[in-house]
Design an enzyme around this catalytic site. Structure first.
Site, short mmCIF file in Angstrom:
data_model
loop_
_atom_site.label_atom_id
_atom_site.label_comp_id
_atom_site.label_asym_id
_atom_site.label_seq_id
_atom_site.Cartn_x
_atom_site.Cartn_y
_atom_site.Cartn_z
CE LYS A 80 -3.96 2.01 2.51
NZ LYS A 80 -4.82 1.87 3.71
CB SER A 155 -8.01 3.91 2.56
OG SER A 155 -7.17 3.21 3.47
CB SER A 179 -8.24 1.13 5.47
OG SER A 179 -8.94 2.36 5.45
#
Lengths: 501, 98, 498
Positions: A80, A155, A179
């Site tokens: 990420k 996210s 997330s």
């Protein structure tokens, strides 16, 4: 040789250990897959082809030299874009950091590298992890491989989409309010939020410091546990890191015996506002666990209904301060430096130009919540609610070993559906937020497809602090029982993506 | 009666150093008003005797020994700088003294 | 047109000053407060930084244990209570030399609070209440480029060096200092000066004011004499020497009095002290932009010093300054008046250091309050800024004790040392200052004196031996002072048979 990208991380590790495949081959296969499908999925913001192949070659060389390697050595991973990796662009999905190359590795990246895990590139995310759909990324939305017209969650939509599109067997996410777990649920994959402090935040670009937790994303419970073990453990660089042994997550994932385990269904997380198909799959999964010998009871956590409002005070407050550093002085986007504008003006212009709408909204909200005259009513009161939620958990864990709920009230929604309705978007995280507020361990495991839309549903498990192993116990039990029904993990039901070159 | 006015939003923007456009101010004020109505629910919980929680876990006294660890090189430190001069970060003229 | 400032006597006749001091002390830890970077002063720019103190995205702070220890020691030495549990807090405001745009500090939970200390001014003891002492971090340093004066006004841009960012600071805040108006400024100076001695004794800071490791902000307001009507206060920053503490407060009293007398209003603002011109200028007016939005630092966990640790640290504390002063006075045999001169002259520590090198108390006092104090005063600096330290004083006094120098010559040696003419030996060599110890030249000089002063010799011979003093004077003059007077008397007496 069968398609390397369809294999689990554990299988790939085994193949490489048996020298039936090299890390370079495995890595190249995934790079090729990225090349073939990422134009449609858009999971990656940056693919580090050279770096990944070099890392893979280094692992192969070590293996050839007979060096002892970690259990995941040579397996590729998607990172990420919120975690720093030295010399590799890191943006946190924001224009403010476009082109920034950190001069240091986050602790998670250090541990991945030490484990010989190959980092393919950086995945898309909502800007500064603020969002539940990746639509808030400054670099475009990621598409859900199950239905490209839908969001992959957020996210960390990029990380979950990458593994669900077979672009990587493993990914790293970060979970502040869901997330990791919500995108896991939306993409039919496993997403684990370890105990707060169980994984290091050093090098994680902070959203809300008291909530952020890095964790593993994978297509199977065992893969997630293997990755969990590789990145977890005490870090002297993070003051909030727990100085204890990592819970036995891999053993739990291999064992998966829920006989006698006491499971509490949270009464408040269900009912009105929950999609029928989500509730149906959730209850079937609970039934299944009962059949496997678990003792299931209903538990009440009366303050969970205040978790969402408390979260949307605590998070913006901390974020408003964490994001102050993006001021165009030391790094990042600088706008308006024309020789006449003052530093103060350049800061304001740069922040205006660099931040997206949701980031500004939350900074403003947090600034408001902390400002004099409002602190007690907002931030102060939210912290008290946080205490009440932690007490709800503590009381529940006196009765049961783990708590369960749906991971999300609905399945993945269409791109554009909620982008103009912040509150509808916030409500995605109803089930996942309480665990962040209390610092608990929690995870989402695939438990089937909703009848209405044929999209994946996530089964949410919450466990006490540093009992992350219990998550894997439940996840593994559920996974093997469901695989028996389906003839494979849920991901095998995902539609094939069109391959483009 | 909104819980937050356009003027208050403009004030917050100054505190947060964001040069919001008029258009953004127009949009943000009602949005924030809605969100504040949602988050304001925390005040419905009577919690006078409840201690606030600032940290997820009750750790205390995490400290390190007073020892040096290697620094970044000045080149690394300045590598992301929008502008630099004489091994320092170059910033526009500063209006206010600290 | 009214005067910009009043005479201090006129100001104090009409107003009572209300003061408070905030003193920032840089600790002498090896590493910064929240990271492992070194803290050396004067290193090349941006060579002592890391992701943490540069505020890079993702970096996290970890508390320096030695910083906490020093804070506790300072708190204990100021008779404070030590918190059983306290947190760091973020003070949020934007400034280019502050990497995170918040300062990691403490807010309503300082590590030390509710203390006191005593200072002596003109023999009178004043008690100063301490509100709190808390831990925080320093900022980077900006150089302003393009302006005529190197100041912020008129600069085209600024250059920032973050070497100083993150160095541990302890902020010590006094409660309102209530002393007789005429003593206010002197008491403030004495407090800061004594605080420095205390910090040195605790070995927690180098306390180099010239390097900014002790910085003082002075809050001053006025109320009409004898009333309790509180005035608006100003905060004068950048007061970085003992003298300027006294001068800046005096200036602010006279300025505010003039404004009030002219019917004006005092603005609540920060003001900047200018050492060179001796005035304060307006800085920034307090406004609603000063909403620091403090909240507990989520990246750091609370500090809960165990009582055992606190007691261990208490046991290591040096003697309290007042007790120490009393002990030293007895040991040295000084009168109250002598001791007061030593304290007021800021000469206590140099005298202690000089005595430790084997010099008698009276000799150490003589040099530090005489020759050296005069020179410091002329240059407008503190004693420790002189190029002469305890070691040189001891060296010169040793030469006096051995008979190589007398006091008069020693004074000339100090003159040379202060002028940077080298070591004592070099100064003596260059200036030709050593005493003549050979009897030969002395006897020759005595003979010349006897020959030149028959009338004096006659007086002596007629039973007035005291008259011989004139002959000694003549000999000394002949020897250009470079003779030991006692030796001359001895030889002269022998010659004259008395």
């Amino acid at each position: 040789m069968s398609d390397l990208t369809r294999k689990t991380a554990a299988e790939l590790a085994e193949l490489m250990a048996a020298k039936q495949a090299s890390s370079v081959e495995v890595t190249q296969a995934h790079l090729d897959r990225i090349g073939a499908v990422d134009g449609a999925v858009r999971a990656f913001l940056h693919v580090d082809t050279e770096g990944a192949l070099a890392q893979a070659a280094a692992v192969d060389a070590k293996r050839a030299a007979g060096e002892e390697l970690g259990p995941l050595a040579g397996v590729p991973l998607a990172l990420k874009d919120v975690l720093t990796q030295e010399g590799v662009p890191t943006t946190a999905g924001s224009k403010v950091l476009e082109g920034w190359k950190p001069p240091y590795d986050s602790t998670v990246v250090k541990r991945l590298k030490a484990a010989g895990i190959v980092i393919l590139g950086k995945t898309n995310m909502d800007e500064f992890a603020m969002g539940s759909s990746t639509e808030n990324s400054a670099y475009g939305t990621t598409h859900n491989p199950w239905d490209l017209a839908r969001i992959p969650g957020g996210s960390g939509g990029g990380s979950s989409a990458a593994i669900s599109a077979y672009e990587a067997p493993l990914a790293i996410g970060t979970d502040t309010g869901g997330s990791i777990r919500q995108p896991g649920a939306f993409t039919g994959t496993v997403g684990v939020k370890p105990t707060y402090g169980g994984t290091s935040r050093y090098g994680l670009i902070a959203l809300a410091s008291s909530l952020d937790t890095p964790g593993p994303c994978a297509r199977t419970t065992l893969d997630a546990a293997l990755l969990h073990e590789a990145i977890a453990g005490w870090d002297p660089m993070d003051s909030t890191s727990i100085n204890q042994d990592v819970p036995p997550v891999v053993a739990a994932a291999r064992n998966g015996d829920v006989a006698g385990l006491r499971i509490g269904v949270v009464k408040e997380l269900g009912g009105e506002g929950y999609q029928p198909g989500v509730e149906a799959r959730f209850h079937e999964a609970v039934e299944l666990l009962t059949k496997l010998g678990a003792e299931v009871v209903e538990v009440s956590c009366p303050h969970f209904e205040y978790a969402l409002p408390a979260y949307y005070l605590i998070l913006p407050s901390e974020a408003s301060s964490n994001l102050a550093k993006f001021d165009a002085m030391r790094y990042g986007l600088r706008v308006g430096d024309d020789g006449t504008n003052s530093a103060e003006t350049v800061m304001s212009l740069s922040r205006e130009a660099g931040f997206g709408a949701e980031v500004k909204r939350r900074i403003m909200l947090g600034t408001h919540a902390l400002s004099s005259g409002y602190y007690d009513a907002y931030y102060g009161q939210a912290q008290k609610v946080r205490t009440l939620i932690a007490r709800d958990f503590a009381k529940a864990y006196e009765q049961v070993d783990v708590l369960v709920s749906p991971a999300t009230p609905t399945t993945a929604f269409a791109i554009g559906d909620r982008i103009n309705d912040p509150i509808a978007m916030y409500k995605n995280d109803l089930c996942t937020i309480p665990s962040n507020l209390a610092g608990n361990a929690a995870a989402s495991f695939p438990c089937g497809l909703a009848d209405e839309d044929g999209l994946p549903v996530g089964f949410h498990v919450m466990a006490p602090v540093m009992r992350d192993d219990l998550l894997y116990t439940v996840g593994a039990a559920l996974e093997s029982a469901l695989a028996e029904q389906w003839g494979g993990v849920l991901m095998t039901k995902a539609p094939e993506l069109e391959v483009t070159r | 009666m909104p819980s937050i006015t356009r003027e208050e939003v403009a004030h917050l923007a100054r505190l947060a150093r964001i040069e919001l456009s008029d258009d953004e101010l127009d949009h943000l004020a009602p949005q924030l008003d809605q969100i504040i109505a949602l988050v304001g629910q925390v005040s419905q919980v009577a919690a006078d005797d409840i201690p606030p929680t600032s940290h997820a876990l009750p750790l205390t006294n995490v400290m390190r020994a007073d020892e040096n660890i290697p620094c970044l090189t000045p080149e690394q430190a300045l590598s992301g700088a929008p502008a630099s001069e004489a091994q320092r970060f170059r910033v526009p003229r500063i209006l206010e003294e600290d | 047109m009214t005067a910009e400032v009043l005479e201090i006597e006129d100001a104090l006749a009409q107003y009572d000053p209300v003061m408070g001091l905030e003193v920032h002390v840089e600790l002498n830890t090896k590493s910064k407060m929240f990271c492992g970077c070194p803290t050396e002063f004067g290193a090349p720019p941006n060579t002592q930084t890391c992701p943490v103190c540069l505020g890079l995205p993702g970096a996290l702070p970890v508390v320096n244990a030695r910083g906490v220890e020093s804070a506790i020691k300072i708190g204990l030495a100021l008779n404070c209570e030590i918190a059983e549990w306290c947190r760091f807090a973020r003070k949020n405001y934007f400034y280019p030399d502050m990497p995170k745009n918040f300062q990691t500090s403490q807010y309503d939970e300082p590590i030390a609070f509710n203390g006191w200390t005593e200072v002596v001014v003109d023999g009178e003891t004043f008690r100063i209440e301490i509100e709190r002492a808390h831990m925080e971090e320093d900022t980077g340093k900006s150089t302003h480029v393009g302006g005529a004066t190197g100041r912020i006004q008129g600069a085209s841009h600024s250059l920032v060096d973050y070497n100083r960012a993150g160095i541990p600071l302890i902020e010590i805040v006094t409660k309102t200092i209530e002393v007789p108006p005429a003593k206010a400024a002197a008491v403030a100076r004495a407090f800061v000066s004594q605080l420095r001695d205390l910090l040195l004794a605790l070995e927690v800071s180098d306390v180099r004011m010239d390097q900014g490791s002790l910085r003082c902000d002075a809050n001053v307001s006025l109320k009409p004499s004898g009333t309790s009507v509180l005035g608006t206060r100003t905060e004068t920053k950048n007061v970085n020497s003992f003298r300027s503490v006294e001068r800046a407060i005096t200036y602010e009293i006279t300025r505010q009095a003039a404004v009030l007398n002219a019917g004006g209003k005092i603005l609540q603002e920060t003001r900047h002290w200018h050492e060179d011109t001796g005035i304060t200028t307006s800085g920034r007016e307090k406004s609603d932009a000063d909403d620091y939005r403090y909240f507990p630092e989520p990246d750091l966990v609370p500090v809960a010093p165990s009582r055992e640790w606190v007691e261990e640290l208490r046991a290591t504390l040096p003697e309290a300054p007042a007790l120490r002063r009393a002990r030293l006075q007895t040991e040295w045999g000084f009168t109250d008046l002598e001791m007061r001169d030593v304290i007021n002259g800021n000469a206590l520590e140099p005298i202690v250091a000089t005595i430790e090198l084997g010099v008698s108390a009276s000799a150490a006092k003589k040099w530090w309050l005489g020759e050296l104090a005069r020179s410091a005063n002329e240059q407008g600096v503190e004693l420790d800024a002189l190029p002469v330290g305890p070691a040189q004083v001891a060296e010169v006094q040793k030469l006096v004790d051995e008979g190589t120098l007398n006091d008069k010559l020693a004074r000339q040696v100090f003159e040379g040392l202060l002028a940077g003419e080298g070591t004592p030996a070099e100064v003596i060599e260059k200036r030709g200052l050593a005493l003549v110890s050979d009897d030969g030249p002395l006897i020759e000089a005595i003979e010349r004196a006897i020959a030149a002063n028959p009338d004096v010799v006659e007086k002596v011979n007629s039973g007035k031996p005291a008259a011989a003093g004139a002959l000694i004077g003549a000999v000394m003059k002949d020897m250009r002072g470079q003779a030991d007077a006692a030796k001359v008397r001895e030889l002269l007496n022998a010659k004259l048979g008395i």
